[in-house]
Each structure stands twice: as structure tokens, then as C-alpha cells.
Design a protein around this motif. Structure first.
Motif, short mmCIF file in Angstrom:
data_model
loop_
_atom_site.label_atom_id
_atom_site.label_comp_id
_atom_site.label_asym_id
_atom_site.label_seq_id
_atom_site.Cartn_x
_atom_site.Cartn_y
_atom_site.Cartn_z
N HIS A 101 36.92 -26.23 -22.70
CA HIS A 101 37.82 -25.17 -23.15
C HIS A 101 37.31 -23.80 -22.74
N ARG A 146 47.51 -16.69 -23.24
CA ARG A 146 48.28 -17.45 -24.23
C ARG A 146 48.98 -16.54 -25.22
N LYS A 188 42.48 -17.83 -21.18
CA LYS A 188 43.06 -18.17 -22.48
C LYS A 188 43.67 -16.94 -23.16
N MET A 237 40.44 -28.82 -28.62
CA MET A 237 39.54 -27.75 -28.21
C MET A 237 38.14 -27.94 -28.77
N GLU A 246 41.81 -13.94 -28.59
CA GLU A 246 41.56 -15.19 -27.87
C GLU A 246 40.18 -15.21 -27.21
N GLU A 292 37.43 -23.53 -18.64
CA GLU A 292 38.79 -23.29 -18.16
C GLU A 292 39.06 -23.86 -16.77
N GLN A 298 44.67 -28.71 -23.81
CA GLN A 298 44.27 -27.43 -24.41
C GLN A 298 45.14 -26.28 -23.95
N PHE A 299 45.53 -26.25 -22.67
CA PHE A 299 46.22 -25.10 -22.11
C PHE A 299 47.71 -25.37 -21.86
N ASP A 316 48.91 -26.96 -25.18
CA ASP A 316 48.47 -26.06 -26.26
C ASP A 316 48.11 -26.84 -27.53
N GLU A 354 38.99 -14.07 -19.47
CA GLU A 354 39.23 -15.50 -19.57
C GLU A 354 40.73 -15.72 -19.63
N SER A 375 45.47 -27.53 -30.04
CA SER A 375 44.21 -26.99 -30.54
C SER A 375 43.27 -28.07 -31.03
#
Length: 662
Positions: free
Chosen positions: A332, A166, A163, A636, A27, A335, A627-628, A631, A161, A633
């Protein structure tokens, strides 16, 4: 420079842990495309994606000591590693590599946490003590490198980070309405916070100990903005500052790869470029952003400095279409909700730098905070002295306070005098310097369902900080800038995160501890604060072309919400649709939809600063939610990364068949 990630006290089955740590590293592969590796024992998994800068051959991570008791995953650079290595060798510590990572590890083994104040660098790292069954996380004193963590029933997670989380089974992101209140009000999270529930940052100067699922947070070094006044003459002070900066640039040129410079054309980046050309054995490459909108463009100054200093210069030209096309990808990587689009040109510039074959650059970040370069500091001095100044002196100071802002012009003088008089006494304890700025933050709060005091957590932070109350109004302003906008936005969203999106490391000579101390000792000592960076200009008079020494500071700006009017990207529906807005936890969909519709239908010149900031905050929050939290994609907008290849494995699980293997 690298990225790190890991977990401890995990409920995961031991056989699944290699796959999970590898997925977490995947990631954040963009941070370190030159190599990857991980460490495992029965309680901890941690890994590194490496951007090779120092010791390209033997500096692979994770790295262990000869006894196999300690292992380290290191993100960043230790600039004084050569001096510390010699000191450690004299104490009997052995070295097997030329890397700064091993110096950090050996310093930790020799001195423990007491090594941290000795470090001059930009770093965030994890050290595992397998015998003591402890995991230690540390971050540099100014917050140049990020480190996030979260703890729950399923274990303790950390990463450069968020991400990376995830990839951990069962982890789910959720926006935190309480933290959004601070982010919208301050333009950045507080030093130990994030916009997501349950996710924290290790604050600058912080050390976190993890043992048996329990954590203990300590501060190894407090931020200091005061120092003993410089005792010599103005000429001696200028020479002192110049030599201190020279030493700072010199250690930041330590690298086994080329080091370039971000050149904005202003005083700070010009100074860094001058010193780099003096000290580098190679031709110095400089990189700049130009804008199609000439009112934002500084390319004439950039080219003038590049010609004067003889650098090999290149630049990119950024349009409003570039802003809208790349805004989702930049968010993205950031964050966190952002209040302006200025991170997008830096995202594009770092891509250009990497494509040019450079992966380490110097920048002028931190100079304005250290040397009182912002007009905010002069405004604070004026407001603090307001009631004791004659009216003609008030007029004189207002005229030079914010030359870059049209609403400070002569035709608005009466209004501005009334506003400054209104804010000449403190309303928020300890936040006097920023109260005018925070008015825009109060407007942005209308986007949220919870409209309680947005500055309550910051008030608690300054109220609980030893020595803060004794600082002068200007020093409090500095402290707030270092702790909030510098660490939380300029060094991260607009700086480190945009650089590492394309594997480019940023080094900041003005944020050397010796430079910050030198600035504190000379600030206001030889002028009244109204001659912008007087000592810096004196220190480099005759060493730079006239323009950066005489021109008033032009704040770095990028095209704002008008870009989205002009191009109307498909993702704009996220803030124009009430149905979509209802999906964002904590957002008031009625006001948000009304604001977005107004901004999209108002002539660009008539959009106020507070409306522009609020719109960008809303749009970036909506993208983060997609994006988070959801989720998605497709929101992004970031190119696919190359496949992660793990080259170093240190497996110390008791049941493992491979011990210390590669």
C-alpha cells in the motif's frame, strides 16, 4: 522531509477547495506527522505535511516570500543550504527563517530554474508564482523523492504519493495493462511512469511547468555516468574518494534532530557508519534487520562493525510470519507491483527506528551503482569480452562471477558457459548488459493478456537519450541501473516509501553528485573490475574491521514466496481464485491461477527464481487492485493515522477574508 499535494486549474467550487486539499494531505499524513498547512489562491491549492528536521520552530510550510508573489511546498532536504544561503544573502536576498525550504524559495526567486543544478539534495517541490500565474514542480537529479501528477478535464493534480488523489472528487484509479508490461519486465516502472492509467511521475532531474491547464516538461540535468579519468596514483585516488565521501556525510549530518545509520554489515553501510562516528558530535545510533532464516542473516557482521565503531546498536528480527502479516501494508505504501518481499523488513525497520525516537537516518544506497558493486557489471564485462577470452580464463571469471548463486557453482559450469556464450552479442539495442536479467521478465509477461514486447518503451527511451549510444557496455549498465532499479525500486519501494510510512527520512551519502563524479573518474582506472570496489576498500583500509573489507558482497534478500506457503494469509485468495483474478485488468486469469497454485504446492527449494518473482508480482498487483482500484481498506493492513491538524493556512483567494493568516 515531508509530503506535498495540490491541484491547479480545478473545476471545484472555491468554497470546497480547503476541504479537498486537507483531505489529500490526510492521505499522506504518515509522511509528515509534525505539522500541516496549505496555500490557496483562485487557481492553485497546494499543501504540505511536515516532518520537522531543520529549523523546528520557524520552518513551517507552505512558505511565502515577503512580496507574497511566490509560495513553496517543499519535500526533502537541501544539504548545501548553508552555503547557498550565504551566497544569496550576498546578492541581497532576505531571510526570515533558518530553514532549507526558504533557501530553495529564495534561490528560485533569484535564479529561476537555473537554481536546480546548484542544489545538492533529495527533494521534490512545488513553487507557485501568483503574478506569472504559473506552477512549477521539480525533482532531484537521482529520484530520491517522489512526485506524481495527473491531468484531466477536472484539473491538474500532484502529490508525493498517488493515494492523495483518492481524496479529489471524481478521481478513480485504474491499473494500466500497458504499464504493467514494463513493470513486470523491468521490475519497476520507467522513470516517468506509474502502474495506473493517466498517472505519471516527474522523472529524476525533471521540471514541470503548469500554466492555464497546460503542462511543459523539461530536463534540467541529464544523468552522467562518465567523467575524466583520475590523473593521480591509486593511493591518491583512494584519498580523493575518502575525502569526497567524508564531505558528503558531513553535510548530511546537518539536522536539528538525531541522525542514525542503517547498518547492514556490508562495506557501504560500514563506511557511512565510520564517517558518521568520526563527524557526529553525538553517539551514533545504528539500526539493522536480522532474519530467523540464518541463510539470509548478516547479524554477526552487523554486530562486529557496531562494536568496532562503538555505536549504540539495535535491531529487529524478521520472520516469515512478519513478511505475510505486513506485506499488504508495505505494498500500500509502495503503490507499485513488486517482485520480492524485501521491502517488508525495511517497513518494519523504519517503524522500529521511529519508535526508538529517531527520524533521520543515513544509508549506503547508491554505492553499488556508482562504484560498480553489482556482479551484473562483472557479468557485462565478461560477456562483452567472451569471444576473445581463452577457455581457462572464462572458467576463472565464471567461478567468481556470482558466488552468492548456487547455479553458478562448478557442477553447473558447462551450462553457464553455454548461456553466457549465447548472450555474448547484443540482441536488444542498447540493453546488452541487462539481457540475461530480462529473461525472468519475459517469463513474468505470461501473467498478462498482452504479451507483446515488454521492453519497447525502454528501447525507445535509450534510443532517444543523447550520448547513450557512445557509452561503454559497463556505463550503459550503470545508466540503466540508475534510471530503473535504483530510482524506481531501491530508493522508492524499498527505501523512501518504507521509511516515510513511519515518518523516517533516508539520506544517501553515496548519491551526492560529487561522489558519483568521483566514482566515475576512478572506476576501472586502477583495477580490471573484478576486485569488487577496490578503490573503496583501499580508501577505508585500516578504518574498518576486516570483515566488510574482505567479505564478498552478500545481496540483501528476504524470505520469498515460501512465506505465503507457510502461513497462507487470508488475502492469498486474491491469487488462488479465478473469480478474483478476473477482476484485475490486464491479467491472464488462467495462467495466473495456474502459476499461483504451482508455487503454493511446490517445495520451497524447488521454486525457481522466475516463478518466485512472478508470484510476488502477481500477489502485489492483486493487492494494489483491491487497495486502489476497488478501494478496499480491509486489504491495506496499515494502522490508522492520527488526525491531521492544519496549523498553517495561506489564503490568497480574491474573495477570502483572511490573507496570509495563520
Amino acid at each position: 522531509m515531508c509530503g506535498i499535494a495540490g491541484f491547479a486549474s480545478s473545476s471545484l467550487h472555491t468554497d470546497s477547495r480547503p476541504g479537498v486539499i486537507t483531505a489529500m494531505l490526510s492521505e499522506i499524513h504518515h509522511r509528515g506527522p509534525d505539522g500541516a498547512g496549505y496555500y490557496l489562491d483562485d487557481d492553485v491549492a497546494m499543501g504540505t505535511v511536515r516532518l520537522s528536521i531543520v529549523d523546528l520552530v520557524t520552518g513551517a510550510q507552505p512558505m511565502s516570500d515577503a512580496t507574497e508573489r511566490y509560495a513553496i511546498c517543499f519535500n526533502g532536504e537541501l544539504y548545501n543550504y548553508l552555503e547557498l544561503r550565504e551566497e544569496l544573502r550576498a546578492l541581497g536576498r532576505p531571510f526570515r527563517t533558518r530553514s532549507d525550504t526558504e533557501v530553495v524559495l529564495q534561490a528560485w526567486i533569484q535564479w529561476g530554474p537555473a537554481c536546480l543544478p546548484r542544489f545538492n539534495g533529495a527533494f521534490a517541490f512545488a513553487v507557485r508564482d501568483a503574478v506569472g500565474d504559473e506552477l512549477f514542480l521539480a525533482r532531484d537529479r537521482y529520484g530520491k523523492r517522489p512526485l506524481f501528477y495527473t491531468a484531466g478535464r477536472d484539473g491538474f493534480l500532484f502529490a508525493s504519493e498517488m493515494k492523495a488523489f483518492r481524496a479529489y472528487p471524481g478521481f478513480r484509479f485504474a491499473l494500466d495493462p500497458h504499464e504493467l508490461k514494463s513493470v513486470f519486465g523491468l521490475w519497476t516502472p520507467l522513470p516517468d511512469r506509474s502502474p495506473f492509467k493517466g498517472v505519471r511521475q516527474l522523472p529524476p532531474g525533471g521540471l514541470l511547468t503548469v500554466r492555464a491547464g497546460r503542462t511543459a516538461l523539461h530536463t534540467y540535468e541529464e544523468l552522467a555516468v562518465e567523467a575524466e579519468p583520475f590523473a593521480g596514483t591509486a593511493a591518491q585516488a583512494a584519498a580523493f574518494v575518502r575525502e569526497t565521501l567524508r564531505s558528503s556525510v558531513e553535510v548530511r549530518l546537518r539536522s536539528d534532530v538525531e541522525v542514525g545509520v542503517y547498518l547492514s554489515g556490508g562495506l557501504d553501510s560500514s563506511i557511512v557508519t565510520r564517517l558518521a562516528t568520526d563527524l557526529s558530535p553525538h553517539e551514533v545510533r545504528t539500526f539493522s534487520v536480522e532474519f530467523e532464516n540464518r541463510s539470509l542473516d548478516e547479524s554477526d557482521s552487523q554486530r562486529s562493525v557496531a562494536r568496532y565503531l562503538g555505536t549504540r546498536h539495535s535491531s529487529i528480527v524478521v520472520s516469515t510470519a512478519d513478511i505475510t502479516e505486513n506485506f499488504p501494508a508495505a505494498v500500500h505504501h509502495a503503490e507499485v507491483p513488486v517482485f520480492r518481499t524485501a521491502l517488508v523488513p525495511m517497513y518494519l525497520l523504519s517503524r522500529h527506528v521511529r519508535e526508538a525516537g529517531t527520524k533521520t537516518i543515513l544509508s549506503g544506497e547508491g554505492a553499488d551503482e556508482a562504484f560498480l558493486g553489482y556482479s551484473l557489471f562483472r557479468e557485462t564485462m565478461l560477456r562483452a569480452a567472451w569471444n576473445g577470452l581463452p577457455d581457462e580464463e572464462r572458467d576463472r571469471r565464471i567461478a567468481v562471477l556470482h558466488p552468492e548463486l548456487s547455479h553458478f557453482g562448478p557442477e553447473h559450469r558447462t551450462h553457464m558457459k553455454g548461456l553466457l556464450s549465447q548472450f555474448s552479442s547484443e540482441r536488444l539495442p542498447g540493453l546488452f548488459s541487462h539481457e540475461l536479467r530480462y529473461q525472468n521478465g519475459r517469463f513474468v509477461q505470461r501473467l498478462l493478456k498482452d504479451r507483446s514486447e515488454p521492453f519497447a518503451d525502454l528501447l525507445a527511451l535509450v534510443g532517444n537519450t543523447p550520448g547513450y549510444a557512445a557509452l561503454s557496455p559497463t556505463q550503459k549498465a550503470q545508466w540503466l541501473e540508475f534510471k530503473t532499479l535504483l530510482a524506481g525500486y531501491l530508493l522508492s519501494s524499498q527505501g523512501e516509501r518504507m521509511g516515510l510510512a513511519h515518518g523516517v527520512e533516508n539520506r544517501c551519502p553515496f548519491l551526492d553528485p560529487a561522489v558519483v563524479r568521483a566514482a566515475a573518474s576512478v572506476n576501472l582506472r586502477f583495477d580490471d573490475g573484478w576486485e569488487e570496489k577496490a578503490i573503496l576498500k583501499e580508501a577505508f583500509k585500516g578504518l574498518l574491521p576486516a570483515d566488510p573489507l574482505t567479505r564478498r558482497k552478500q545481496p540483501y534478500r528476504a524470505p520469498g514466496s515460501g512465506s505465503f506457503q507457510e502461513h497462507r494469509p487470508d488475502y492469498l485468495e486474491l491469487v488462488l481464485s479465478g473469480r478474483e483474478l478476473k477482476e484485475i485488468d490486464g491479467i491472464d486469469p488462467v495462467f495466473a491461477e495456474r502459476l499461483a497454485a504451482k508455487v503454493m504446492s511446490t517445495p520451497v527449494a524447488d521454486i525457481s527464481t522466475k516463478e518466485d518473482h512472478a508470484f510476488i508480482h502477481l500477489l502485489s498487483t492483486a493487492l494494489l487492485n483491491q487497495q486502489f482500484v476497488r478501494d478496499r481498506s480491509d486489504y491495506m493492513r496499515t494502522p490508522p493515522d492520527t488526525e491531521l491538524k492544519v496549523t498553517t493556512v495561506v489564503d490568497r483567494r480574491r474573495a477570502a477574508s483572511l490573507i496570509g493568516g495563520k
